[in-house]
Design an enzyme around this catalytic site. Structure first.
Site, PDB file in Angstrom:
ATOM      1  N   HIS A 116      -6.203   4.403  -2.807  1.00  5.28           N
ATOM      2  CA  HIS A 116      -5.731   4.648  -1.444  1.00  5.28           C
ATOM      3  C   HIS A 116      -4.814   3.518  -1.003  1.00  5.28           C
ATOM      4  O   HIS A 116      -5.249   2.392  -0.799  1.00  5.28           O
ATOM      5  CB  HIS A 116      -6.920   4.755  -0.492  1.00  5.28           C
ATOM      6  CG  HIS A 116      -6.609   5.466   0.791  1.00  5.28           C
ATOM      7  ND1 HIS A 116      -5.596   5.078   1.630  1.00  5.28           N
ATOM      8  CD2 HIS A 116      -7.182   6.562   1.361  1.00  5.28           C
ATOM      9  CE1 HIS A 116      -5.561   5.884   2.681  1.00  5.28           C
ATOM     10  NE2 HIS A 116      -6.516   6.804   2.530  1.00  5.28           N
ATOM     11  N   GLY A 117      -3.523   3.796  -0.854  1.00  8.08           N
ATOM     12  CA  GLY A 117      -2.563   2.795  -0.416  1.00  8.08           C
ATOM     13  C   GLY A 117      -2.557   2.630   1.089  1.00  8.08           C
ATOM     14  O   GLY A 117      -3.317   3.272   1.820  1.00  8.08           O
TER      15      GLY A 117
END
Length: 316
Positions: A116-117
């Site tokens: 998850h950026g």
């Protein structure tokens, strides 16, 4: 005879007569507009991202009202194909977006575990690219915060995004769906940096879901994601607020046109003799191996920009 003096009424207007409009303008125009610009500066990548989603949502709404698409299942046909093509084009223009390892996706169900950026635009592009390449639309587990945005539920349902329980996830998988899950969630979004450390804590729900559904887990990692979008509000007050609300997006910057390339790893097959804790750890090791193979750490914005112009096989 004394000279008569003419007062300049224009220059000596009563201060009291200008006080209320001046205060009205200051309180209701200047300060809110200043605050609006501050919020835009602090969150412009998120604003752009959600604007894209709301435009898609408006398109679905128009199709429902004007066209013969009253049933939601019909909106998952031609209208979703159109938005998918446009979304894929945006990914190519913004980041030269690519997907590698599509052959690792099984024909049946699987849990896709992704990093998850700071802004999960890569996963958004990934879902639409897979749809273009295979005709399969990935279902996704999203945070409950997403459902709090106004007039957004229609878009989430059409694009198969759910804030579902473990039992509901298992049911989706048993129906043959691909199911995307980010174990790091908002914590990984807010606290992650260009070292790409996995911030999963002791989360193992995704592993338990895969075991109960008897499906493989596939790691998914996007190269240069933290160079395209980064948080800069990872300070003690922000951490304090997030840990108590669990629904706070840290300030960030981005939309840097770096090369984004999503790599799909090899499946971790279902094993009835493994526990959820062991499977979660095995998945973490596989994700770190995929990251180390394709991502230079620490990440560099200049290097990621240069990769837009490199000419080499995409799987190297």
């Amino acid at each position: 005879m004394p000279k008569m003096t003419v007062e300049n009424t224009n220059s000596t207007l009563e201060p009291e007569s200008l006080t209320w409009p001046a205060y009205l303008y200051r309180d209701f125009m200047v300060y809110p507009s200043t605050m609006l610009w501050i919020l835009i500066i602090l969150y412009y990548p998120l604003i752009v991202s959600f604007s894209m989603l709301y435009v898609s949502n408006a398109f679905f709404f128009i199709c429902r009202m004007v066209g013969n698409f009253q049933e939601e299942s019909k909106l998952k046909g031609k209208p979703r194909q159109i938005t998918s093509v446009l979304s894929d084009m945006i990914g190519k223009i913004l980041h030269g977006y690519e997907v590698c390892g599509i052959e690792n996706l099984p024909k049946g169900a699987a849990v896709l575990v992704y990093y998850h950026g700071a802004v999960p635009l890569d996963y958004y592009f990934f879902v639409h690219r897979v749809y273009q390449m295979t005709g399969r639309f990935c279902s996704s587990v999203v945070d409950h915060v997403t459902y709090n945005f106004p007039a957004f539920k229609q878009y989430l349902h059409i694009n198969q995004c759910y804030n579902c329980t473990r039992e509901e996830c298992v049911a989706l998988l048993k129906e043959g769906h691909l199911l995307g899950i980010a174990p790091g969630g908002l914590r990984e979004q807010n606290y992650g940096d260009n070292t790409y450390k996995l911030l999963w804590g002791k989360r193992k729900g995704f592993a338990q879901v895969a075991i109960e559904a008897k499906v493989p887990i596939i790691p998914v990692f996007t190269q240069n994601l933290r160079e395209g979008y980064r948080t800069y509000g990872n300070i003690r007050p922000m951490r304090w607020l997030y840990e108590r609300t669990r629904s706070l997006f840290f300030p960030l910057y981005g939309l840097i046109p770096v090369k984004l390339r999503t790599h799909i790893g090899h499946p971790i097959p279902y094993d009835p003799n493994i526990t959820a804790e062991e499977l979660a750890e095995k998945t973490k090791i596989a994700m770190e191996a995929l990251r180390d193979k394709h991502q230079k750490i620490p990440g560099s914005i200049l290097r990621a920009l240069w990769e837009r112009f490199e000419m080499h096989p995409k799987n190297e």
